[in-house]
Design a protein around this motif. Structure first.
Motif, short mmCIF file in Angstrom:
data_model
loop_
_atom_site.label_atom_id
_atom_site.label_comp_id
_atom_site.label_asym_id
_atom_site.label_seq_id
_atom_site.Cartn_x
_atom_site.Cartn_y
_atom_site.Cartn_z
N VAL A 223 -40.69 -13.78 29.22
CA VAL A 223 -41.33 -13.32 30.27
C VAL A 223 -40.80 -11.70 30.83
O VAL A 223 -41.87 -11.06 31.08
CB VAL A 223 -40.74 -14.29 31.50
N ARG A 224 -39.45 -11.53 30.59
CA ARG A 224 -39.19 -10.11 30.83
C ARG A 224 -39.88 -8.87 29.77
O ARG A 224 -40.02 -8.08 30.30
CB ARG A 224 -37.49 -10.24 30.77
N LEU A 225 -40.04 -9.43 28.62
CA LEU A 225 -40.67 -8.39 27.66
C LEU A 225 -41.96 -8.24 28.08
O LEU A 225 -42.34 -7.11 28.06
CB LEU A 225 -40.51 -9.41 26.49
N PHE A 226 -42.72 -9.27 28.49
CA PHE A 226 -43.97 -8.95 28.91
C PHE A 226 -44.26 -8.21 30.32
O PHE A 226 -45.10 -7.26 30.59
CB PHE A 226 -45.01 -10.25 28.95
N LEU A 227 -43.06 -8.37 31.23
CA LEU A 227 -43.25 -7.73 32.22
C LEU A 227 -43.07 -5.91 31.97
O LEU A 227 -43.64 -5.35 32.35
CB LEU A 227 -42.16 -8.02 33.29
N TYR A 231 -45.67 -3.17 32.70
CA TYR A 231 -45.04 -1.73 33.60
C TYR A 231 -45.21 -0.68 32.72
O TYR A 231 -45.53 0.49 33.25
CB TYR A 231 -43.71 -2.20 33.79
N LEU A 232 -44.94 -0.98 31.37
CA LEU A 232 -45.45 0.50 30.67
C LEU A 232 -46.78 0.91 30.76
O LEU A 232 -47.25 2.17 30.81
CB LEU A 232 -45.01 -0.04 29.04
N GLU A 233 -47.80 -0.07 30.69
CA GLU A 233 -49.13 0.19 30.69
C GLU A 233 -49.57 0.72 32.02
O GLU A 233 -50.37 1.71 31.97
CB GLU A 233 -49.91 -1.07 30.50
N GLN A 234 -48.78 0.37 33.15
CA GLN A 234 -48.89 0.90 34.38
C GLN A 234 -48.23 2.17 34.69
O GLN A 234 -48.49 2.79 35.77
CB GLN A 234 -48.62 -0.06 35.16
N LYS A 235 -47.39 2.67 33.46
CA LYS A 235 -46.69 3.95 34.03
C LYS A 235 -45.55 3.79 35.16
O LYS A 235 -45.12 4.64 35.50
CB LYS A 235 -47.47 5.02 34.26
N ARG A 236 -44.92 2.60 35.25
CA ARG A 236 -44.08 2.16 36.27
C ARG A 236 -42.66 2.31 35.46
O ARG A 236 -42.21 1.13 35.13
CB ARG A 236 -44.38 0.65 37.04
N TYR A 237 -42.40 3.28 35.07
CA TYR A 237 -41.34 3.36 34.22
C TYR A 237 -39.76 2.90 34.74
O TYR A 237 -39.13 2.44 33.76
CB TYR A 237 -40.91 4.77 33.58
N GLY A 238 -39.55 2.89 36.14
CA GLY A 238 -38.30 2.54 36.72
C GLY A 238 -38.14 1.15 36.46
O GLY A 238 -37.03 0.66 36.01
N ASP A 239 -39.43 0.41 36.79
CA ASP A 239 -39.52 -0.86 36.47
C ASP A 239 -39.42 -1.30 35.09
O ASP A 239 -38.92 -2.42 34.91
CB ASP A 239 -40.76 -1.47 36.93
N VAL A 240 -39.89 -0.51 34.16
CA VAL A 240 -39.67 -1.08 32.46
C VAL A 240 -38.14 -1.02 32.47
O VAL A 240 -37.62 -1.89 31.77
CB VAL A 240 -40.27 -0.06 31.72
N ILE A 241 -37.54 0.12 33.05
CA ILE A 241 -35.92 0.24 32.81
C ILE A 241 -35.37 -1.00 33.17
O ILE A 241 -34.29 -1.57 32.58
CB ILE A 241 -35.43 1.49 33.19
N THR A 242 -35.76 -1.38 34.71
CA THR A 242 -34.92 -2.44 35.01
C THR A 242 -34.96 -3.57 34.51
O THR A 242 -33.86 -4.47 34.24
CB THR A 242 -35.47 -2.42 36.61
N VAL A 243 -36.39 -4.08 34.06
CA VAL A 243 -36.52 -5.50 33.37
C VAL A 243 -35.99 -5.42 32.23
O VAL A 243 -35.53 -6.62 31.65
CB VAL A 243 -37.82 -5.67 33.58
N CYS A 244 -36.03 -4.26 31.31
CA CYS A 244 -35.43 -4.33 29.91
C CYS A 244 -33.72 -4.31 30.18
O CYS A 244 -33.33 -5.10 29.34
CB CYS A 244 -36.05 -3.12 29.10
N ASN A 245 -33.29 -3.66 31.07
CA ASN A 245 -31.82 -3.96 31.52
C ASN A 245 -31.57 -5.27 31.67
O ASN A 245 -30.49 -5.93 30.95
CB ASN A 245 -31.44 -3.09 32.73
N GLU A 246 -32.10 -6.15 32.22
CA GLU A 246 -32.11 -7.46 32.62
C GLU A 246 -32.26 -8.34 31.40
O GLU A 246 -31.12 -9.28 31.09
CB GLU A 246 -33.13 -7.98 33.61
N LEU A 247 -33.19 -7.97 30.68
CA LEU A 247 -33.41 -8.69 29.23
C LEU A 247 -32.11 -8.57 28.32
O LEU A 247 -31.58 -9.62 27.81
CB LEU A 247 -34.62 -8.03 28.68
N LEU A 248 -32.00 -7.45 28.28
CA LEU A 248 -30.70 -7.14 27.24
C LEU A 248 -29.38 -7.55 27.90
O LEU A 248 -28.62 -7.88 26.91
CB LEU A 248 -30.63 -5.58 26.98
N ARG A 249 -29.11 -7.65 28.98
CA ARG A 249 -27.89 -8.18 29.61
C ARG A 249 -28.10 -9.65 29.51
O ARG A 249 -26.95 -10.21 28.99
CB ARG A 249 -27.78 -7.69 30.92
#
Length: 484
Positions: A223-227, A231-249
């Motif tokens: 789910v976080r990967l698809f988010l 977000y990448l497609e929408q150019k919401r880069y801060g949200d990409v970083i946040t959700v990837c941080n959560e996934l990797l954690r």
């Protein structure tokens, strides 16, 4: 935007039987009555169920594929040529036979089933095991993922908020039963709003629900990967970083280790494919599709193969295990070993797969887009160091932003080849690519087809049956293939 209308194809049977635990209501339909039975329904109808060669076309259209002619055992390419050359109407072969794209009906059936199951499961009282909320999380995840494929195949690429508010998306089906109903195309913005809502609700339900530590059920990781994708497609880069941080954690998965990659090197058996249940990085796996032409065609003929450009990229660094024989493909590129499709079943997973490595690449791209070049290179190195046999050569760095982007795009292309991602990146980045096609009867003759940057052919044509059911549906503009 002029909103077109369509009739969604007739869908297959709503419910299915598993052994004899379902309550028979009539000769045609069986209705689950317990949460455990809905769990079996989700697995059988949404995860395991397949539709033959769905999505083969997005591989053929990418520059992962090339074409070769050898021997005299026939030309195995012709029925797929009009996908390979980005024809205006690729659902007809050069001989005029129909080869309809099945993905639309297949994915809308999954969406309908998600609606049905969600509508039923939400009515159950909460259970101590949390099965109810786990099921709600699963169907919301699958529905969002199904829309993601539909939007990125049959909708326009996201370019900006203003463009998306008017751009052509795909229909939204909120029904819980099969109806002979006219559905309107929604805007791209509406599609993305729906996907984000489903994915966020899925995370909430997974948090409250039963925990399943398996790649064979939807889970918070995917789910976080698809988010991060939307977000990448929408150019919401801060949200990409946040959700990837959560996934990797939060994840328990790991980057595929170099030791695993090396087990296949120079081995003809293909026992340790890169994309596999036991490789360590698999977040989620679902639905199998038929073997692609490059797998099924016999030797000594005209066939599709790994593109020469891709093979050269993978071999630029002689220490890169991805360029070695039998790790991703054989010596000539005739057969792909990256994930297994034959009876040996070494992959031990389905045909559509999502790996932890993508989270590092998605976050790296967001870092590059926000001026954090060193952080981006550090993320790429997390994967790269498990692909390089010489430790002194396993750290990536860039002296400029242009160099960093060049490294990033090369590494992503090599790492995720033949996993569907490349076609979506081509559309998302607006790339121009070429395909060389050799004449079977005169091997020295060839044609070079060009897909131009920002081509309207980034958007797939609607399936033939959809157009037949409603001739007035808004159809995306496509152009004849360009020959260089």
């Amino acid at each position: 935007m002029k909103i077109g209308k369509c009739i969604l194809p007739l869908l297959t049977t709503l419910l299915f039987a598993c052994n004899d635990f379902l309550d028979y209501k009539d000769k045609d339909k069986v209705i689950p009555s317990k949460l455990e039975e809905y769990s079996e329904l989700v697995y059988g109808e949404l995860i395991h169920a397949s539709a033959g060669s769905s999505c083969y076309n997005i591989l053929l259209m990418s520059d992962d594929f090339g074409s070769m002619v050898e021997g005299d055992k026939g030309d195995k390419r012709r029925e797929y040529l009009n996908w390979f050359n980005w024809a205006k109407e690729p659902q007809y072969t050069p001989d005029g036979a129909e080869k309809e794209d099945p993905a639309w009906e297949f994915l809308y059936h999954k969406i309908l089933m998600c609606n049905v199951i969600e509508n039923d499961v939400v009515k159950f009282e909460d259970d101590l095991e949390g099965v109810k909320y786990r099921l709600l999380g699963e169907v919301q995840a699958i529905r969002a993922m199904s829309y993601w494929y539909l939007v990125n195949m049959y909708g326009e690429p996201w370019r900006s908020e203003e463009q998306a508010a008017m751009a052509m998306g795909v229909p939204v089906n909120e029904e819980t039963s099969i109806k002979d109903k006219i559905y309107a195309r929604e805007t791209l913005a509406k599609n993305y709003e729906l996907m984000e809502t489903d994915l966020k609700n899925s995370l909430i339900n997974f948090e409250k629900g039963e925990k399943k530590n398996t790649a064979f059920r939807p889970n918070p990781d995917v789910v976080r990967l698809f988010l991060s994708r939307i977000y990448l497609e929408q150019k919401r880069y801060g949200d990409v970083i946040t959700v990837c941080n959560e996934l990797l954690r939060e994840t328990q998965r790991i980057v595929i280790p170099l030791a695993w990659m090396l087990m296949n090197q120079d081995s003809w058996t293909g026992e340790h494919p890169m994309v596999a249940r036991d490789a360590g990085s698999l977040l989620f796996t679902w639905w199998t599709r038929d073997a692609l032409p490059t797998y099924s065609a016999e030797y000594g003929c005209g066939r599709f193969s790994v593109s020469q450009e891709l093979m050269a990229l993978a071999k630029e660094n002689t220490n890169d295990v991805r360029g070695k024989s039998y790790t991703c493909w054989d010596y000539s590129g005739k057969k792909i070993y990256k994930y297994d499709y034959d009876a040996r079943g070494y992959s031990k997973c389905y045909g559509m797969n999502y790996r932890l490595e993508e989270a590092y690449f998605n976050r790296a791209e967001a870092y590059l887009c926000t001026g954090e070049r060193d952080l981006a290179m550090a993320d790429l190195t997390e994967v790269y160091q498990e692909r390089i046999m010489n430790e002194s050569d396993s750290k990536l760095s860039a002296a400029s932003d242009d160099e960093a982007w060049k490294i990033f795009r090369k590494e992503k292309r090599v790492e995720f080849c033949f996993e569907d991602i490349r076609w979506f990146d081509i559309r998302r980045w607006g790339l121009s690519i070429e395909h060389v096609y050799h004449d079977y009867n005169a091997k020295e003759n060839f044609v070079t087809y060009v897909l131009e940057a920002e081509s309207p052919n980034y958007v797939l044509p609607l399936p033939l049956d959809v157009v037949r059911q409603n001739a007035t549906i808004e159809r995306n503009k496509r152009v004849e293939p360009i020959v260089k």
